[in-house]
Motif scaffolding. Structure first.
Motif, mmCIF file in Angstrom:
data_model
loop_
_atom_site.group_PDB
_atom_site.id
_atom_site.type_symbol
_atom_site.label_atom_id
_atom_site.label_comp_id
_atom_site.label_asym_id
_atom_site.label_seq_id
_atom_site.Cartn_x
_atom_site.Cartn_y
_atom_site.Cartn_z
ATOM 1 N N SER A 198 0.814 -1.213 0.000
ATOM 2 C CA SER A 198 0.000 0.000 0.000
ATOM 3 C C SER A 198 0.854 1.273 0.000
ATOM 4 O O SER A 198 0.550 2.241 -0.706
ATOM 5 N N ASP A 199 1.942 1.274 0.768
ATOM 6 C CA ASP A 199 2.797 2.469 0.832
ATOM 7 C C ASP A 199 3.415 2.777 -0.531
ATOM 8 O O ASP A 199 3.417 3.927 -0.980
ATOM 9 N N GLU A 200 3.956 1.732 -1.190
ATOM 10 C CA GLU A 200 4.550 1.933 -2.516
ATOM 11 C C GLU A 200 3.500 2.413 -3.517
ATOM 12 O O GLU A 200 3.781 3.261 -4.368
ATOM 13 N N PHE A 201 2.296 1.866 -3.403
ATOM 14 C CA PHE A 201 1.200 2.248 -4.291
ATOM 15 C C PHE A 201 0.910 3.751 -4.174
ATOM 16 O O PHE A 201 0.808 4.463 -5.186
ATOM 17 N N HIS A 202 0.802 4.242 -2.947
ATOM 18 C CA HIS A 202 0.508 5.668 -2.743
ATOM 19 C C HIS A 202 1.673 6.556 -3.199
ATOM 20 O O HIS A 202 1.449 7.635 -3.769
ATOM 21 N N LEU A 203 2.895 6.094 -2.982
ATOM 22 C CA LEU A 203 4.064 6.846 -3.459
ATOM 23 C C LEU A 203 4.082 6.914 -4.984
ATOM 24 O O LEU A 203 4.370 7.962 -5.572
ATOM 25 N N ALA A 204 3.768 5.788 -5.618
ATOM 26 C CA ALA A 204 3.755 5.730 -7.084
ATOM 27 C C ALA A 204 2.705 6.683 -7.654
ATOM 28 O O ALA A 204 2.964 7.408 -8.628
ATOM 29 N N LEU A 205 1.533 6.699 -7.038
ATOM 30 C CA LEU A 205 0.447 7.565 -7.499
ATOM 31 C C LEU A 205 0.841 9.040 -7.374
ATOM 32 O O LEU A 205 0.621 9.841 -8.300
ATOM 33 N N LYS A 206 1.450 9.380 -6.257
ATOM 34 C CA LYS A 206 1.878 10.764 -6.022
ATOM 35 C C LYS A 206 2.955 11.166 -7.038
ATOM 36 O O LYS A 206 2.908 12.246 -7.628
ATOM 37 N N GLU A 207 3.914 10.271 -7.265
ATOM 38 C CA GLU A 207 4.994 10.593 -8.202
ATOM 39 C C GLU A 207 4.480 10.698 -9.637
ATOM 40 O O GLU A 207 4.925 11.553 -10.401
#
Length: 236
Positions: A198-207
């Motif tokens: 989930s953390d990587e997913f949110h980081l990817a979306l933000k980037e």
């Protein structure tokens, strides 16, 4: 106002899924400096090697989780998740070519985070977009083809009122809604079915949203859909 709706039949199969959406409005997707996007892709390819920790390619977690997912619904023989196709090319030493800025940006994010990313031109949509099980009658002209290849009944698809726009969830996109250098308004998505990421997913979306905003201008908005938040307005 057009909406993006994820139907109950999808959630019954994948209750843990998160679908991240970036809506881009008023962007300039015409290529200016191709070197920028070449650099993004080459750096992302290097980072992608971290996902090959296991000798057997299909056993690596970012791939195996999607192999298992694709067994839960009807798929075309040989269909694979988009992230598997990208990573396989990198593992085999083949560079990912530039296509246009939006596609290059989301491919770089996909490689860096090991998550499937895709995108469509909003101005080609007919009515609402749905992530759902196909009835098998939806028209579908695959990217690079001119022949109708409709999905199977029970196949997960993105579709609108004119037909399917992506088959086998994230395997093959439609010619009709493809992103081009003329695209001004885009619907980008990142898909996650592994609750531990989930953390990587949110980081990817933000980037993803930041890269689009930085390189292509316009306005961007992010939204995450899950089983408790099943639809969103695309514009408005």
């Amino acid at each position: 106002m057009p909406k993006f709706i994820i139907e109950d039949d999808f959630w019954s199969l994948f209750p843990q899924a998160k679908i991240g959406i970036v809506i881009c409005q008023g962007i300039d997707n015409s290529i200016r400096d191709i070197d920028i996007y070449e650099k993004l892709l080459r750096e992302a390819e290097k980072e992608a090697h971290k996902f090959f920790s296991l000798e057997e390619f299909s056993s690596n977690p970012v791939i195996s989780v999607w192999r298992e997912a694709f067994q839960k619904f009807k798929t075309k023989k040989g269909a694979r998740c988009s992230i598997e196709a990208l990573l396989k090319r990198v593992k085999n030493g083949n560079q990912i070519g530039t296509i246009n800025p939006l596609v290059d940006i989301y491919n770089s994010i996909s490689l860096r985070y090991g998550l499937p990313c895709g995108g469509e031109d909003i101005d080609t949509f007919a009515g609402d977009i749905r992530l759902t099980l196909a009835n098998g009658n939806e028209p579908f002209i695959p990217l690079g083809s001119d022949e109708n290849a409709p999905p199977y009944e029970g196949e997960i698809v993105y579709k609108d009122e004119e037909g399917a726009i992506c088959r086998c969830w994230n395997w093959r996109e439609a010619q009709r809604t493809m992103l081009t250098e003329k695209t001004k308004n885009a619907f980008l998505c990142i898909e996650c079915i592994d609750e531990t990421r989930s953390d990587e997913f949110h980081l990817a979306l933000k980037e993803l949203s930041e890269l689009v905003s930085h390189h292509l201008g316009g306005t961007v908005k992010m939204e995450v859909l899950d089983r408790n938040h099943r639809e969103m307005t695309i514009f408005g």
